[in-house]
Design a protein around this motif. Structure first.
Motif, PDB file in Angstrom:
ATOM      1  N   ASN A 197       4.677  -1.937   9.061  1.00  0.00           N
ATOM      2  CA  ASN A 197       4.022  -1.077   8.062  1.00  0.00           C
ATOM      3  C   ASN A 197       2.688  -0.564   8.584  1.00  0.00           C
ATOM      4  O   ASN A 197       1.648  -0.662   7.931  1.00  0.00           O
ATOM      5  N   GLN A 198       2.752  -0.017   9.778  1.00  0.00           N
ATOM      6  CA  GLN A 198       1.622   0.673  10.392  1.00  0.00           C
ATOM      7  C   GLN A 198       2.182   1.917  11.060  1.00  0.00           C
ATOM      8  O   GLN A 198       3.317   1.902  11.552  1.00  0.00           O
ATOM      9  N   ASN A 206       0.846  -1.187   0.000  1.00  0.00           N
ATOM     10  CA  ASN A 206       0.000   0.000   0.000  1.00  0.00           C
ATOM     11  C   ASN A 206       0.890   1.248   0.000  1.00  0.00           C
ATOM     12  O   ASN A 206       1.746   1.393   0.870  1.00  0.00           O
ATOM     13  N   PRO A 207       0.714   2.164  -0.956  1.00  0.00           N
ATOM     14  CA  PRO A 207       1.573   3.356  -0.997  1.00  0.00           C
ATOM     15  C   PRO A 207       1.560   4.169   0.297  1.00  0.00           C
ATOM     16  O   PRO A 207       2.546   4.846   0.614  1.00  0.00           O
ATOM     17  N   GLN A 208       0.444   4.105   1.053  1.00  0.00           N
ATOM     18  CA  GLN A 208       0.374   4.831   2.318  1.00  0.00           C
ATOM     19  C   GLN A 208       1.084   4.080   3.454  1.00  0.00           C
ATOM     20  O   GLN A 208       1.472   4.682   4.455  1.00  0.00           O
ATOM     21  N   ASN A 209       1.228   2.784   3.301  1.00  0.00           N
ATOM     22  CA  ASN A 209       1.907   1.951   4.309  1.00  0.00           C
ATOM     23  C   ASN A 209       2.853   0.988   3.600  1.00  0.00           C
ATOM     24  O   ASN A 209       2.622  -0.224   3.585  1.00  0.00           O
ATOM     25  N   PRO A 210       3.937   1.502   3.011  1.00  0.00           N
ATOM     26  CA  PRO A 210       4.802   0.678   2.158  1.00  0.00           C
ATOM     27  C   PRO A 210       5.591  -0.372   2.930  1.00  0.00           C
ATOM     28  O   PRO A 210       5.805  -0.265   4.141  1.00  0.00           O
ATOM     29  N   VAL A 211       6.039  -1.373   2.182  1.00  0.00           N
ATOM     30  CA  VAL A 211       6.891  -2.436   2.714  1.00  0.00           C
ATOM     31  C   VAL A 211       8.217  -2.401   1.970  1.00  0.00           C
ATOM     32  O   VAL A 211       8.238  -2.323   0.730  1.00  0.00           O
ATOM     33  N   VAL A 212       9.319  -2.456   2.703  1.00  0.00           N
ATOM     34  CA  VAL A 212      10.653  -2.580   2.118  1.00  0.00           C
ATOM     35  C   VAL A 212      11.168  -3.972   2.486  1.00  0.00           C
ATOM     36  O   VAL A 212      11.299  -4.278   3.678  1.00  0.00           O
ATOM     37  N   TYR A 226      10.611   1.356  17.381  1.00  0.00           N
ATOM     38  CA  TYR A 226       9.954   0.191  16.787  1.00  0.00           C
ATOM     39  C   TYR A 226      10.565  -1.110  17.286  1.00  0.00           C
ATOM     40  O   TYR A 226       9.833  -2.064  17.602  1.00  0.00           O
ATOM     41  N   LEU A 227      11.880  -1.198  17.359  1.00  0.00           N
ATOM     42  CA  LEU A 227      12.501  -2.452  17.795  1.00  0.00           C
ATOM     43  C   LEU A 227      12.115  -2.798  19.231  1.00  0.00           C
ATOM     44  O   LEU A 227      11.877  -3.970  19.551  1.00  0.00           O
ATOM     45  N   ARG A 228      12.038  -1.810  20.101  1.00  0.00           N
ATOM     46  CA  ARG A 228      11.590  -2.085  21.464  1.00  0.00           C
ATOM     47  C   ARG A 228      10.152  -2.629  21.453  1.00  0.00           C
ATOM     48  O   ARG A 228       9.830  -3.582  22.170  1.00  0.00           O
ATOM     49  N   PHE A 229       9.305  -1.999  20.661  1.00  0.00           N
ATOM     50  CA  PHE A 229       7.916  -2.433  20.528  1.00  0.00           C
ATOM     51  C   PHE A 229       7.850  -3.858  19.968  1.00  0.00           C
ATOM     52  O   PHE A 229       7.141  -4.724  20.491  1.00  0.00           O
ATOM     53  N   LEU A 230       8.627  -4.118  18.923  1.00  0.00           N
ATOM     54  CA  LEU A 230       8.615  -5.428  18.278  1.00  0.00           C
ATOM     55  C   LEU A 230       9.129  -6.520  19.206  1.00  0.00           C
ATOM     56  O   LEU A 230       8.464  -7.550  19.416  1.00  0.00           O
ATOM     57  N   ILE A 258      13.539  -2.885   9.980  1.00  0.00           N
ATOM     58  CA  ILE A 258      13.936  -1.509  10.287  1.00  0.00           C
ATOM     59  C   ILE A 258      13.576  -0.558   9.143  1.00  0.00           C
ATOM     60  O   ILE A 258      13.013   0.523   9.368  1.00  0.00           O
ATOM     61  N   GLU A 259      13.881  -0.944   7.899  1.00  0.00           N
ATOM     62  CA  GLU A 259      13.621  -0.029   6.786  1.00  0.00           C
ATOM     63  C   GLU A 259      12.126   0.128   6.517  1.00  0.00           C
ATOM     64  O   GLU A 259      11.670   1.200   6.125  1.00  0.00           O
ATOM     65  N   THR A 260      11.340  -0.927   6.734  1.00  0.00           N
ATOM     66  CA  THR A 260       9.888  -0.785   6.605  1.00  0.00           C
ATOM     67  C   THR A 260       9.350   0.124   7.701  1.00  0.00           C
ATOM     68  O   THR A 260       8.485   0.970   7.449  1.00  0.00           O
ATOM     69  N   ALA A 261       9.865  -0.037   8.916  1.00  0.00           N
ATOM     70  CA  ALA A 261       9.439   0.836  10.010  1.00  0.00           C
ATOM     71  C   ALA A 261       9.756   2.296   9.695  1.00  0.00           C
ATOM     72  O   ALA A 261       8.912   3.190   9.882  1.00  0.00           O
ATOM     73  N   LYS A 262      10.959   2.563   9.204  1.00  0.00           N
ATOM     74  CA  LYS A 262      11.344   3.931   8.865  1.00  0.00           C
ATOM     75  C   LYS A 262      10.438   4.503   7.772  1.00  0.00           C
ATOM     76  O   LYS A 262      10.065   5.681   7.817  1.00  0.00           O
ATOM     77  N   ALA A 263      10.081   3.675   6.785  1.00  0.00           N
ATOM     78  CA  ALA A 263       9.225   4.134   5.687  1.00  0.00           C
ATOM     79  C   ALA A 263       7.812   4.466   6.159  1.00  0.00           C
ATOM     80  O   ALA A 263       7.067   5.147   5.455  1.00  0.00           O
ATOM     81  N   ASN A 264       7.452   4.001   7.360  1.00  0.00           N
ATOM     82  CA  ASN A 264       6.122   4.252   7.897  1.00  0.00           C
ATOM     83  C   ASN A 264       6.137   5.194   9.101  1.00  0.00           C
ATOM     84  O   ASN A 264       5.168   5.258   9.864  1.00  0.00           O
ATOM     85  N   GLY A 265       7.251   5.939   9.250  1.00  0.00           N
ATOM     86  CA  GLY A 265       7.290   6.989  10.258  1.00  0.00           C
ATOM     87  C   GLY A 265       7.784   6.581  11.631  1.00  0.00           C
ATOM     88  O   GLY A 265       7.743   7.390  12.568  1.00  0.00           O
ATOM     89  N   TRP A 266       8.261   5.364  11.771  1.00  0.00           N
ATOM     90  CA  TRP A 266       8.783   4.919  13.064  1.00  0.00           C
ATOM     91  C   TRP A 266      10.213   5.426  13.276  1.00  0.00           C
ATOM     92  O   TRP A 266      11.003   5.473  12.336  1.00  0.00           O
TER      93      TRP A 266
END
Length: 380
Positions: free
Chosen positions: A374-375, A139-145, A351-355, A338-346
């Protein structure tokens, strides 16, 4: 700060039960150990987070981190760090599998690959080139790398990455992707940034030749005009069908001028010269360079994928190689997260602590889905 966390688990015995031999009677009881992401280790969530951030976000190899820990009086071997990384990657496997499915579900899938050296690849020399494949989609609004390691840079691997995807695939001119031109349900788009670079190289190499550099500059000016149309559309908030209309009104005329100029001069330029190669490259990919006219979600270039590759390339300059395929595959998993998280504003550490905290108790598909990168951060 470093803290030693000691979990005290007292044992209790029932004196009244002493001597009872009934198998169902428990004369000694002890509290269960706290749940751990890596059982029987001292790898806390915060420690794992810092190790992974250090290597995969800040490009600090584990051998340097080992020295940093030693300066603070902590004996943490790089082999232990590598082992923990592989175990974290394994626990995150269901999330990465789901990310691959979502990456292939969007309207545009960008793909590229870069070199990686793996020392202990079976039946290969340590100096052999292996590859990290990178895709950006969903999804362009929630991309995946998505990162994927493979020892080969072959068409079969490109096919495996792309799978049964239906939509627009954007790549450079590498021959492994040419099969996409005849793939049903797929529009194969080329990258204008790669075209531009080739003409920039001409000018850098032949500044003294006005005729040659003049043609190259003319191409660059027209490519700049294409990007100007995209910049105007972005600033004006033009999307969807309106963007397609704008491109056909303005960009198409620029494309026609570029193509006409190429056809006029290509036979007058030595084919093995830098300019000749740049013109031939553009001409060969011409149908693919026009695909963006029909797809509003498609950009002129594949730069979003290349931007996602840069942290990996920076890291590679520092840690130089992966020791074995398992390590390379684990690195692909961590870079994906990490790169997917960064692409979604994390922020990566957040994010890693959350994950990692969530993975301790994650078991069901819904548990893993709640940990997807990707959220947006505020929905987690």
């Amino acid at each position: 700060q470093f803290k030693v966390i000691v979990d005290v688990r007292p044992k209790y015995t029932c004196k009244a039960c002493e001597g009872v031999e009934d198998g169902d009677a428990q004369t000694v009881k002890i509290a269960p150990p706290p749940a751990q992401l890596i059982p029987k280790s001292y790898a806390t969530i915060s420690l794992l987070t810092e190790l992974l951030i250090g290597k995969y976000a800040d490009a600090i190899p584990y051998y340097r981190q080992e020295k940093q820990f030693a300066r603070d009086g902590v004996n943490l071997q790089r082999t232990t760090m590598c082992d923990w990384t592989r175990k974290v990657a394994s626990r995150a496997g269901p999330i990465v599998d789901a990310l691959l499915d979502e990456c292939r579900a969007g309207p545009v899938l960008g793909i590229d690959e870069t070199v990686l050296q793996v020392l202990k690849e079976p039946n290969r020399k340590a100096t052999s080139k292996s590859y990290m494949w990178i895709m950006r989609g969903g999804n362009p609004q929630n991309p995946v790398v998505f990162f994927d390691y493979d020892p080969a840079r072959s068409q079969s691997k490109a096919r495996a990455c792309i799978g049964a995807y239906q939509g627009v695939v954007q790549s450079d001119g590498y021959a492994a992707y040419t099969y996409l031109d005849g793939q049903e349900g797929v529009s194969h788009a080329a990258c204008w940034a790669h075209v531009r670079r080739k003409f920039v190289d001409v000018i850098k190499a032949l500044q003294g030749d006005r005729a040659v550099s003049g043609i190259a500059q003319e191409m660059l000016d027209k490519i700049r005009d294409l990007y100007d149309v995209e910049t105007h559309a972005l600033e004006a908030g033009i999307t969807g069908d309106r963007l397609i209309s704008l491109r056909n009104e303005q960009s198409k005329a620029i494309l026609d001028a570029i193509h006409k100029r190429i056809e006029k001069v290509i036979h007058k330029v030595p084919p093995k010269s830098k300019l000749g190669k740049a013109l031939a490259y553009t001409r060969k990919l011409w149908p693919n360079l026009r695909v963006f006219l029909k797809h509003a979600d498609l950009r002129l270039d594949n730069n979003l994928v290349e931007n996602a590759i840069r942290p990996f390339v920076l890291g590679r300059k520092n840690w130089l190689f992966s020791g074995n395929p398992k390590g390379a595959k684990a690195s692909a998993v961590i870079y994906t997260l990490i790169e997917t998280a960064k692409a979604n504003g994390w922020e990566p550490r957040t994010y890693l602590r959350f994950l990692l905290g969530g993975l301790v108790s994650a078991h069901s598909p819904s548990d893993y889905r709640a940990l997807m990168p990707n959220q947006p951060p505020d929905t987690a």
